[in-house]
Design an enzyme around this catalytic site. Structure first.
Site, PDB file in Angstrom:
ATOM      1  CG  ASP A 257      -7.249  -7.135  -0.313  1.00 54.22           C
ATOM      2  OD1 ASP A 257      -7.861  -6.052  -0.453  1.00 54.22           O
ATOM      3  OD2 ASP A 257      -6.015  -7.203  -0.129  1.00 54.22           O
TER       4      ASP A 257
ATOM      5  CD1 TRP B 290      -1.578  -5.855  -3.062  1.00 52.35           C
ATOM      6  CD2 TRP B 290      -0.868  -5.678  -0.947  1.00 52.35           C
ATOM      7  NE1 TRP B 290      -0.918  -4.658  -2.935  1.00 52.35           N
ATOM      8  CE2 TRP B 290      -0.472  -4.521  -1.660  1.00 52.35           C
ATOM      9  CE3 TRP B 290      -0.522  -5.793   0.395  1.00 52.35           C
ATOM     10  CZ2 TRP B 290       0.242  -3.477  -1.057  1.00 52.35           C
ATOM     11  CZ3 TRP B 290       0.184  -4.757   1.002  1.00 52.35           C
ATOM     12  CH2 TRP B 290       0.557  -3.625   0.276  1.00 52.35           C
TER      13      TRP B 290
ATOM     14  CE  LYS C  81      -3.619   0.940  -2.518  1.00 55.93           C
ATOM     15  NZ  LYS C  81      -3.497  -0.467  -2.250  1.00 55.93           N
TER      16      LYS C  81
HETATM   17  C1  LIG Z   1      -2.808  -1.317  -1.124  1.00 58.38           C
HETATM   18  C2  LIG Z   1      -3.309  -2.689  -0.889  1.00 58.38           C
HETATM   19  C3  LIG Z   1      -3.249  -3.306   0.375  1.00 58.38           C
HETATM   20  C4  LIG Z   1      -2.573  -2.675   1.556  1.00 58.38           C
HETATM   21  O1  LIG Z   1      -3.326  -1.697   2.130  1.00 58.38           O
HETATM   22  P1  LIG Z   1      -2.851  -0.986   3.510  1.00 58.38           P
HETATM   23  O2  LIG Z   1      -3.990  -0.076   3.770  1.00 58.38           O
HETATM   24  O3  LIG Z   1      -1.566  -0.298   3.214  1.00 58.38           O
HETATM   25  O4  LIG Z   1      -2.694  -2.042   4.533  1.00 58.38           O
HETATM   26  C5  LIG Z   1      -3.807  -4.557   0.508  1.00 58.38           C
HETATM   27  N1  LIG Z   1      -4.382  -5.184  -0.519  1.00 58.38           N
HETATM   28  C6  LIG Z   1      -4.448  -4.626  -1.758  1.00 58.38           C
HETATM   29  C7  LIG Z   1      -5.107  -5.367  -2.858  1.00 58.38           C
HETATM   30  C8  LIG Z   1      -3.913  -3.362  -1.975  1.00 58.38           C
HETATM   31  O5  LIG Z   1      -3.969  -2.811  -3.186  1.00 58.38           O
END
Ligand SMILES: *Cc1c(COP(=O)(O)O)cnc(C)c1O
Length: 364
Positions: A176, A106, A200
Site C-alpha cells: 500500500d 492502515w 495523497k
Molecule cells: C489514506 C490512506 C488509506 C485510505 O485511503 P482511502 O482512499 O480513504 O480508502 C490507506 N492507506 C494509506 C497508507 C493511506 O495513507
C-alpha cells in the site's frame, strides 16, 4: 487570474494539496476540453477523447515509475481501503497464507479485512508494541513459510514512518503506497502488487491506482465481486464499467506535471531536501520533538510534538492565521503533522519553519 495565492499552504494528509499548475490547467480546460465544446466530465468514457486521456495517463505513469509490460496498470474506483479486500480476494484461496507487517493503522485495517476472507493470514510484525514508531527489518525467516506474499504499508501516513529500504524476500511484496507513490524511486521488480489511493500524491479521492504483476492474476476458487476482480479490471483496461473519468483526467495532469519537472528522480531530490530542512530544524529545537528516529522517518508525513502539549490549540490557531493549514496531527498519533507531498513547494516548508521559529520565540 490567480485564485490560489502563494501565501496559503495546505499541509493536509489527504485529500492533500495538488500542484497549482494542475488546478489552473484543469480550470482552463473545465468548460471546453481542447476545443471539443464539452467538459471532460461530460464525455463518454468510450469515446476517443477520453480514451486518449486514459491511455496518456497510463503511459505517463508507466514511464515515470518504470513499469514493465508484464505488469497491468488499472485505475480503480473506490479508495485504497477497497483494495484491502481486493488483495485477499484476488491473491488468497481459503486455505492459503500471507504474511502481514503491521506498522500502522492502515496495515492493521488491511490485515483485519483480509482475515474476513482468508483466515490464515499471519501478522509477522506487531508495531503497536512500539507505538508504531519503528519499521521492521524483515527477513525471509520472519515470513510464514507458506506465505504467498508479504503485505506492507510502505509509508505510514499517520505515524510518519516509512520503509527506507524494502525487504529482500523471495515472495512478492504487496504494498500500500497510498501516501508515497511517485515521491521516490522504486524498483518495481521487487513488488508483485502496488496500490495507492489518489488523494495523497496523485489526484482526487475515490480513485486508486493499481499496479499488478500479471502472473499473480489467476482463477480463484471463490466468487469475487466484479469490480474487485483484478483480472476483469485489467483485461478491460480500466473500462469494465464507467471509471472515475474526471479523477483520471486530473491524475493525468499530475503525471505530466511530474514529467515536466524531471520525473521521480527530480521530485525525490526535492522531497528529501524539504524533509531534511524540516527535520533538521525540529531536531535543533528544544521546543519541538520528533517522536520518530532515523532511519524510520517519512519524507512525506513529518510528525512532531510540542513538548508543552497545552500549546497545541494555540499552535493550530496561530498557524492558520499565518496561512498554514492542516497541521493538526491524526487523533491516533497525537501532536502535529506536516504532510509535504510532491505538490508542496519548498517555499511552503520555508514558511512552516518560519512559523515554527516565531511560535517558539513567542511561547518557548
Ligand atoms: C489514506 C490512506 C488509506 C485510505 O485511503 P482511502 O482512499 O480513504 O480508502 C490507506 N492507506 C494509506 C497508507 C493511506 O495513507
Amino acid at each position: 487570474m490567480h485564485m490560489k495565492t502563494s501565501t496559503i499552504y495546505n499541509f493536509n494528509a489527504g485529500p492533500a494539496m495538488l500542484p497549482v499548475a494542475v488546478i489552473q490547467k484543469a480550470q482552463e480546460e473545465f468548460l471546453d476540453y481542447q476545443g471539443t465544446g464539452m467538459s471532460i466530465m461530460e464525455m463518454s468514457h468510450r469515446g476517443s477523447v477520453f480514451q486518449n486521456v486514459l491511455d496518456t495517463a497510463e503511459s505517463d505513469l508507466r514511464e515515470l515509475i518504470g513499469i514493465p509490460k508484464d505488469y497491468s496498470v488499472v485505475f480503480c474506483p473506490g479508495g485504497a481501503t477497497l483494495q484491502f479486500s481486493a488483495v485477499a480476494l484476488n491473491l488468497l484461496n481459503a486455505e492459503e497464507t500471507a504474511s502481514y507487517s503491521l506498522t500502522g493503522v492502515w496495515s492493521v485495517k488491511a490485515f483485519k479485512e483480509a482475515k474476513k476472507f482468508a483466515n490464515l493470514v499471519t501478522n509477522i510484525f506487531d508495531g503497536e508494541k512500539t507505538s508504531f514508531r519503528t519499521i521492521p527489518d524483515i527477513k525471509e525467516s520472519d515470513l510464514h513459510p507458506a506465505s504467498r506474499f508479504l503485505y506492507l504499508t510502505s509509508n505510514n501516513t499517520i505515524y510518519g514512518t516509512r520503509y527506507a529500504k524494502f525487504p529482500d524476500v523471495s515472495i512478492p511484496i504487496v504494498a500500500d503506497m497510498t501516501s508515497e507513490l511517485l515521491s521516490r524511486q522504486i524498483d518495481i521488480n521487487r513488488f508483485g502488487v502496488i496500490f495507492a489511493g489518489a488523494q495523497k500524491n496523485i489526484g482526487p479521492s475515490g480513485l486508486t491506482v493499481l499496479i499488478v504483476r500479471n502472473d499473480l492474476l489467476r482463477e480463484m476458487r471463490h466468487p469475487i465481486p466484479v469490480l474487485l476482480d483484478w483480472k476483469i479490471l485489467a483485461k478491460n483496461q480500466s473500462l469494465y464499467n464507467t471509471p472515475p473519468t474526471y479523477s483520471i483526467y486530473i491524475a493525468g495532469l499530475v503525471f505530466s506535471w511530474l514529467k515536466e519537472l524531471g520525473g521521480i528522480a527530480a521530485i525525490e531530490k526535492i522531497n528529501e531536501e524539504k524533509a531534511n530542512k524540516l527535520y533538521t530544524y525540529l531536531d535543533s529545537s528544544g521546543f519541538y520533538e520528533v517522536p520518530i528516529t532515523q532511519p524510520y522517518r517519512s519524507t512525506m508525513n513529518v510528525v512532531f510534538h510540542l513538548k508543552n502539549k497545552d500549546l497545541e490549540k494555540n499552535f493550530v490557531e496561530e498557524s492558520e492565521n499565518f496561512g498554514l493549514f492542516g497541521l493538526q496531527g491524526h487523533r491516533d498519533a497525537g501532536g502535529m503533522r506536516a504532510s509535504i507531498y510532491n505538490a508542496m513547494p519548498i517555499e511552503g516548508v520555508d514558511q512552516l519553519i518560519e512559523f515554527l521559529k516565531g511560535f517558539e520565540k513567542k511561547w518557548g
